[in-house]
Design an enzyme around this catalytic site. Structure first.
Site, PDB file in Angstrom:
ATOM      1  N   LYS A  56     -25.387  44.935  81.775  1.00  0.00           N
ATOM      2  CA  LYS A  56     -26.068  43.687  81.403  1.00  0.00           C
ATOM      3  C   LYS A  56     -26.479  43.728  79.931  1.00  0.00           C
ATOM      4  CE  LYS A  56     -29.064  42.698  84.586  1.00  0.00           C
ATOM      5  NZ  LYS A  56     -30.284  42.519  85.406  1.00  0.00           N
TER       6      LYS A  56
ATOM      7  N   LYS B  50     -33.602  51.897  85.951  1.00  0.00           N
ATOM      8  CA  LYS B  50     -34.293  51.084  86.967  1.00  0.00           C
ATOM      9  C   LYS B  50     -35.247  51.974  87.738  1.00  0.00           C
ATOM     10  CE  LYS B  50     -34.056  46.833  88.635  1.00  0.00           C
ATOM     11  NZ  LYS B  50     -33.508  45.662  87.935  1.00  0.00           N
TER      12      LYS B  50
ATOM     13  N   SER C  66     -37.289  40.421  77.222  1.00  0.00           N
ATOM     14  CA  SER C  66     -37.976  41.724  77.144  1.00  0.00           C
ATOM     15  C   SER C  66     -37.690  42.384  75.798  1.00  0.00           C
ATOM     16  CB  SER C  66     -37.475  42.666  78.247  1.00  0.00           C
ATOM     17  OG  SER C  66     -38.162  42.437  79.445  1.00  0.00           O
TER      18      SER C  66
HETATM   19  N1  GLU Z   1     -35.869  43.408  86.189  1.00  0.00           N
HETATM   20  C1  GLU Z   1     -35.134  42.560  85.315  1.00  0.00           C
HETATM   21  C2  GLU Z   1     -33.640  42.762  85.474  1.00  0.00           C
HETATM   22  O1  GLU Z   1     -33.177  43.163  86.502  1.00  0.00           O
HETATM   23  C3  GLU Z   1     -35.612  42.672  83.878  1.00  0.00           C
HETATM   24  C4  GLU Z   1     -35.404  43.994  83.239  1.00  0.00           C
HETATM   25  C5  GLU Z   1     -36.091  44.137  81.878  1.00  0.00           C
HETATM   26  O2  GLU Z   1     -36.617  43.160  81.373  1.00  0.00           O
HETATM   27  O3  GLU Z   1     -36.072  45.255  81.370  1.00  0.00           O
HETATM   28  O4  GLU Z   1     -32.868  42.431  84.629  1.00  0.00           O
END
Ligand code: GLU
Length: 475
Positions: free
Chosen positions: A96, A108, A365
């Site tokens: 991503k 994660k 973020s």
């Molecule tokens: N939890 C979100 C995701 O799956 C945001 C992750 C982030 O902002 O670091 O993309």
């Protein structure tokens, strides 16, 4: 649920999608393997004394790839969090970030807990203790590993984590950058809460900008002409549904939630439904809509766009063939299993893949992290200067022509960009850029291979970028 493609595991599913993309690329087996593997997963079991007894909790922080640092990704609170899931999600974070050119590796975290079973002060104690375990191992750190919200967590938990980090690193001037998704008063940024939902809206707008892309899916008209079904009205689903219905005029004809689904062919009032869910802990009883207890039936109801915005693997081998939507946009991470993906593609359904569709969260973020490191809000230096220059130009034009420009135009033209405007502009630009990159590869390959899909294009771009950075690291 016992379907074999769900049992196969989330990581195996991500692995299959990864392999499909790699087949189109020219990379050595060694490099492919290095990119594919999860670098490390830390499991912690810690005790917290609550309600007169010690309760043991299990948490994870997985790091998929450190080709760029810090590594980034949310922390999920759910009673069924497990290692395979956080590893798959960490891999998705790598791809991503690479796809949307956010300079982070993928990570994660997860805590096996049902947050509804604990009150606020208990959750604070548990979160601080979990954060302590991760901080002392640099698994939360402004330059190494920066968590964010995910399912079951939000601003509140991020504020506790930031404070915990600060208490343990009192002299670190960049301590606020150790976590994103914080409330504004604790170093957050405007527009982060709704960022993932906003990104889903921008992604759909991007898709609808191109007649050629719409033709592949067989959809006609504008975004405002589409009937949409949303699964999950949590933070992501709620904001996506709200923006699409209120700003683009799309009809959200059904919302699927934990206790069932509500349907209205003329479109649901998302704000009212959101209030209803908060007050009643479910969609049942919502006025002006038909309720059905078997919510998952609606995943295969007639509509143009389906937005799975909750859990992984909800569209699997058992229901994929019955899906009527022409476009599925994966607001959640991994809502479609690899087997289901195969079936849907054969049926001509266009899937806008998770690594693109829900990248809005991590993109904003990134802006928050940059804001924390620069210690100044975006727009603070230039906004008034911009307004003064715009006013000068308007005065000059009015003076030279002897005509008055409309007040409405003047007001919107003069207005300098504040933080929220800049965040939205940055997010919009990011989503457009990534969509442009994906569709280019998509159409190039579709000339000879009608089966070639957007997901494969997205993975190819992401994997190619990670490979490039490994190559330049000399690996
Ligand atoms: N939890 C979100 C995701 O799956 C945001 C992750 C982030 O902002 O670091 O993309």
């Amino acid at each position: 649920m016992s379907h074999d493609d769900i049992r196969a595991g989330f990581s195996e599913n991500v692995g299959k999608l990864f392999d499909r993309a790699v087949k189109h690329m020219n990379m050595s087996d060694g490099l492919v393997e290095k990119i594919r593997v999860v670098n490390s997963t830390y499991t912690v079991r810690f005790g917290v004394k609550l309600r007169g007894d010690i309760h043991t909790f299990t948490g994870y922080r997985s790091v998929h790839s450190e080709h760029a640092e810090p590594v980034k990704g949310g922390i999920r609170y759910a009673s069924n969090v497990h290692q395979d899931e956080v590893e798959a999600l960490a891999s998705l974070m790598t791809y991503k970030c690479a796809l949307v050119e956010v300079p982070f590796g993928g990570s994660k975290g997860g805590l096996r807990i049902d947050p509804r079973e604990w009150d606020e002060s208990e959750l604070e104690q548990i979160t601080r203790r979990f954060a302590y375990e991760l901080i002392k191992r640099d698994l939360i750190h402004p330059s190494q590993n920066v968590p964010a919200p995910d399912m079951g967590t939000g601003e509140r938990e991020m504020a506790w984590i930031a404070d915990q980090y600060h208490r343990m690193n009192t002299t670190d001037i960049d301590s606020r950058a150790c976590v994103t998704g914080k409330p504004l008063n604790a170093g957050g940024i405007r527009g982060r809460v709704e960022a993932t939902g906003r990104g889903v809206q921008y992604a759909l707008r991007d898709f609808f900008r191109y007649e050629e892309d719409k033709a592949v899916a067989g959809v006609m008209g504008n975004l405002g002409d589409q009937r949409i079904i949303v699964q999950g009205l949590g933070n992501v689903g709620y904001h996506a549904a709200k923006f699409l219905s209120e700003e683009d005029g799309s009809k959200i004809i059904a919302v699927i939630e934990r206790d069932g689904a509500v349907f209205n062919k003329d479109g649901l009032d998302i704000e009212a439904l959101h209030v209803h869910i908060a007050a009643n802990d479910g969609v049942k009883g919502f006025a002006g809509a038909q309720y059905t207890e078997n919510g998952s039936e609606l995943l295969t109801a007639d509509c143009e766009i389906l937005i799975p915005a909750a859990l992984e693997s909800v569209i699997n081998r058992d229901n994929a063939a019955d899906v009527k939507a022409k476009v599925i946009i994966e607001a959640a991470n991994g809502p479609i299993t690899a087997n289901a993906d195969e079936i849907l593609r054969k049926n001509g359904v266009v899937i806008i893949p998770d690594l693109y569709a829900n990248a809005g969260g991590v993109t904003v973020s990134y802006f928050e992290w940059v804001k924390n490191l620069s210690h100044i809000r975006f727009g603070r230096m230039q906004r008034r200067e911009e307004e003064a220059r715009h006013s000068m130009l308007i005065n000059e034009i009015e003076g030279a022509t002897g005509k008055k420009l409309s007040e409405k135009f003047k007001e919107s033209y003069i207005k300098g960009a504040d933080e929220l405007t800049l965040v939205r502009s940055g997010l919009d630009d990011t989503m457009r850029g990534a969509y442009g990159d994906m569709r280019k590869i998509w159409h190039e390959h579709r000339k000879n291979d009608k089966d070639f899909d957007l997901r494969t294009a997205a993975y190819m771009i992401a994997i190619g970028r990670v490979a490039d950075s490994y190559k330049s690291l000399g690996l």
